[in-house]
Write a protein that holds these residues in place. Structure first.
Motif, short mmCIF file in Angstrom:
data_model
loop_
_atom_site.label_atom_id
_atom_site.label_comp_id
_atom_site.label_asym_id
_atom_site.label_seq_id
_atom_site.Cartn_x
_atom_site.Cartn_y
_atom_site.Cartn_z
N TYR A 86 -14.40 12.05 -14.79
CA TYR A 86 -14.84 10.69 -14.47
C TYR A 86 -13.66 9.78 -14.12
CZ TYR A 86 -19.27 12.31 -16.31
OH TYR A 86 -20.42 13.02 -16.52
N GLY A 87 -12.62 9.82 -14.96
CA GLY A 87 -11.44 9.00 -14.70
C GLY A 87 -10.71 9.42 -13.44
N THR A 88 -10.61 10.72 -13.23
CA THR A 88 -9.95 11.24 -12.03
C THR A 88 -10.65 10.76 -10.77
OG1 THR A 88 -9.23 13.20 -13.25
CG2 THR A 88 -9.21 13.35 -10.85
N GLU A 89 -11.99 10.88 -10.76
CA GLU A 89 -12.72 10.45 -9.58
C GLU A 89 -12.62 8.93 -9.39
OE1 GLU A 89 -16.48 12.23 -7.70
OE2 GLU A 89 -17.21 10.53 -8.91
N ALA A 90 -12.68 8.17 -10.47
CA ALA A 90 -12.55 6.70 -10.36
C ALA A 90 -11.19 6.33 -9.78
CB ALA A 90 -12.75 6.05 -11.73
N LEU A 91 -10.13 7.01 -10.22
CA LEU A 91 -8.79 6.76 -9.67
C LEU A 91 -8.76 7.04 -8.17
CD1 LEU A 91 -6.44 8.35 -12.33
CD2 LEU A 91 -6.27 6.02 -11.44
N ARG A 92 -9.30 8.17 -7.76
CA ARG A 92 -9.29 8.51 -6.34
C ARG A 92 -10.05 7.49 -5.51
NH1 ARG A 92 -9.91 14.58 -7.86
NH2 ARG A 92 -7.77 15.29 -7.55
N LEU A 93 -11.23 7.09 -6.00
CA LEU A 93 -12.03 6.10 -5.26
C LEU A 93 -11.28 4.77 -5.13
CD1 LEU A 93 -15.56 6.74 -6.81
CD2 LEU A 93 -14.89 7.16 -4.43
N MET A 94 -10.68 4.31 -6.23
CA MET A 94 -9.99 3.02 -6.20
C MET A 94 -8.74 3.09 -5.33
SD MET A 94 -10.36 -0.03 -7.08
CE MET A 94 -10.18 -1.32 -8.29
N CYS A 95 -8.00 4.17 -5.40
CA CYS A 95 -6.79 4.31 -4.56
C CYS A 95 -7.19 4.39 -3.09
CB CYS A 95 -5.98 5.52 -4.99
SG CYS A 95 -5.16 5.31 -6.58
N ARG A 96 -8.24 5.13 -2.78
CA ARG A 96 -8.72 5.21 -1.40
C ARG A 96 -9.11 3.81 -0.90
NH1 ARG A 96 -12.51 9.03 -1.93
NH2 ARG A 96 -10.88 10.59 -1.89
N TYR A 97 -9.80 3.05 -1.74
CA TYR A 97 -10.17 1.68 -1.40
C TYR A 97 -8.91 0.84 -1.15
CZ TYR A 97 -11.99 -3.04 -1.83
OH TYR A 97 -12.31 -4.36 -1.59
N GLY A 98 -7.93 0.96 -2.03
CA GLY A 98 -6.69 0.19 -1.86
C GLY A 98 -5.97 0.53 -0.58
N PHE A 99 -5.84 1.81 -0.28
CA PHE A 99 -5.11 2.21 0.92
C PHE A 99 -5.89 1.91 2.20
CE2 PHE A 99 -2.93 5.42 -1.98
CZ PHE A 99 -1.77 4.67 -2.07
N ASN A 100 -7.18 2.17 2.19
CA ASN A 100 -7.96 2.01 3.42
C ASN A 100 -8.47 0.58 3.63
OD1 ASN A 100 -7.56 4.73 3.84
ND2 ASN A 100 -9.56 5.32 3.08
N SER A 101 -9.16 0.02 2.65
CA SER A 101 -9.77 -1.30 2.83
C SER A 101 -8.77 -2.45 2.64
CB SER A 101 -10.93 -1.48 1.85
OG SER A 101 -11.92 -0.53 2.11
N MET A 102 -7.85 -2.29 1.69
CA MET A 102 -6.88 -3.36 1.43
C MET A 102 -5.61 -3.18 2.24
SD MET A 102 -7.39 -3.69 -2.71
CE MET A 102 -6.20 -5.01 -2.91
N ARG A 103 -5.48 -2.03 2.88
CA ARG A 103 -4.30 -1.70 3.69
C ARG A 103 -3.01 -1.74 2.88
NH1 ARG A 103 -7.50 -4.66 7.60
NH2 ARG A 103 -8.16 -3.21 9.20
N LEU A 104 -3.10 -1.24 1.64
CA LEU A 104 -1.90 -1.16 0.80
C LEU A 104 -1.02 -0.02 1.29
CD1 LEU A 104 -3.52 -1.56 -2.74
CD2 LEU A 104 -2.22 -3.29 -1.46
N HIS A 105 0.26 -0.15 1.03
CA HIS A 105 1.22 0.91 1.32
C HIS A 105 1.57 1.68 0.04
CE1 HIS A 105 4.53 3.11 3.07
NE2 HIS A 105 5.31 2.66 2.11
N MET A 106 1.58 0.96 -1.11
CA MET A 106 1.96 1.58 -2.38
C MET A 106 1.09 1.04 -3.51
SD MET A 106 5.51 1.28 -4.59
CE MET A 106 6.56 1.96 -3.33
N ILE A 107 0.70 1.94 -4.40
CA ILE A 107 0.02 1.57 -5.64
C ILE A 107 0.89 2.05 -6.78
CG2 ILE A 107 -2.04 1.91 -7.07
CD1 ILE A 107 -3.62 2.33 -4.44
N THR A 108 1.14 1.15 -7.74
CA THR A 108 1.96 1.50 -8.89
C THR A 108 1.15 1.36 -10.17
OG1 THR A 108 2.79 -0.76 -9.16
CG2 THR A 108 4.10 0.73 -7.78
N LEU A 109 1.65 1.96 -11.24
CA LEU A 109 1.07 1.80 -12.56
C LEU A 109 2.15 2.09 -13.60
CD1 LEU A 109 0.56 4.86 -13.95
CD2 LEU A 109 -1.21 4.91 -12.20
N TRP A 110 1.91 1.60 -14.79
CA TRP A 110 2.77 1.88 -15.94
C TRP A 110 1.95 2.67 -16.95
CZ3 TRP A 110 7.89 0.90 -16.34
CH2 TRP A 110 8.44 -0.01 -15.45
#
Length: 176
Positions: free
Chosen positions: A104-128
């Motif tokens: 569940y967490g893995t798929e949620a991460l993939r969906l959110m990162c895909r949204y960030g890169f494609n819809s938000m046009r992000l270049h980099m996503i970071t986390l701590w």
């Protein structure tokens, strides 16, 4: 809404406060998170009602298990900067029945990162992430995050001990 096979990401509603309240006080959820002081249900309801509208700078979504239409966690992209295309990600699975191995967490991460890169046009996503939280680090590496650095003794656990924090990032095109 963003949908995968297991989860759906959706905007949080004020009535979600009742589901989130027990997670805030669950020691397993809070073990590796920076926690504030104890919060009442009324405080969490008020925060949910006053939550700003999702925007480029902050997108907060609930993670639902699709099969049960059940809220199980929260994920966000915050501090997004359109000038440089970076944002920071946070995630937790609050419902104990969905932690540790169901994907569940893995798929949620993939969906959110895909949204960030494609819809938000992000270049980099970071986390701590706390260095000792190997389960989370494994999932982050699995979806494409790389370890960039270490901030020594930057996290104070509930036990009062200090732990290192690991900075991880993913560039557009590295999502697996």
């Amino acid at each position: 809404m963003l949908e995968g096979e297991l989860v759906r990401l959706r905007a949080l509603e004020p009535e979600d406060a009742e589901k989130i309240h027990p997670w805030v006080h669950d020691p397993e959820v809070g073990r590796w998170m920076t926690n504030s002081h104890p919060q009442s249900l009324a405080q969490i309801r008020k925060r949910a009602e006053e939550r700003p509208v999702n925007s480029y700078e902050l997108v907060v979504l609930g993670i639902e298990a699709k099969a049960e239409d059940k809220l199980i966690g929260v994920i966000d992209l915050r501090d997004a900067e359109p000038e440089i295309g970076n944002a920071e990600l946070d995630i937790y699975i609050g419902d104990a029945g969905y932690r540790g191995g169901g994907g569940y967490g893995t798929e949620a991460l993939r969906l959110m990162c895909r949204y960030g890169f494609n819809s938000m046009r992000l270049h980099m996503i970071t986390l701590w992430v706390v260095a000792e939280n190997e389960r989370a680090r494994h999932v982050y590496r699995k979806v494409g995050f790389s370890e960039d650095g270490r901030h020594r003794e930057a996290f104070v656990g509930a036990d009062g001990d200090r732990y290192d924090m690991i900075l991880m990032s993913m560039l557009k095109g590295e999502l697996r």
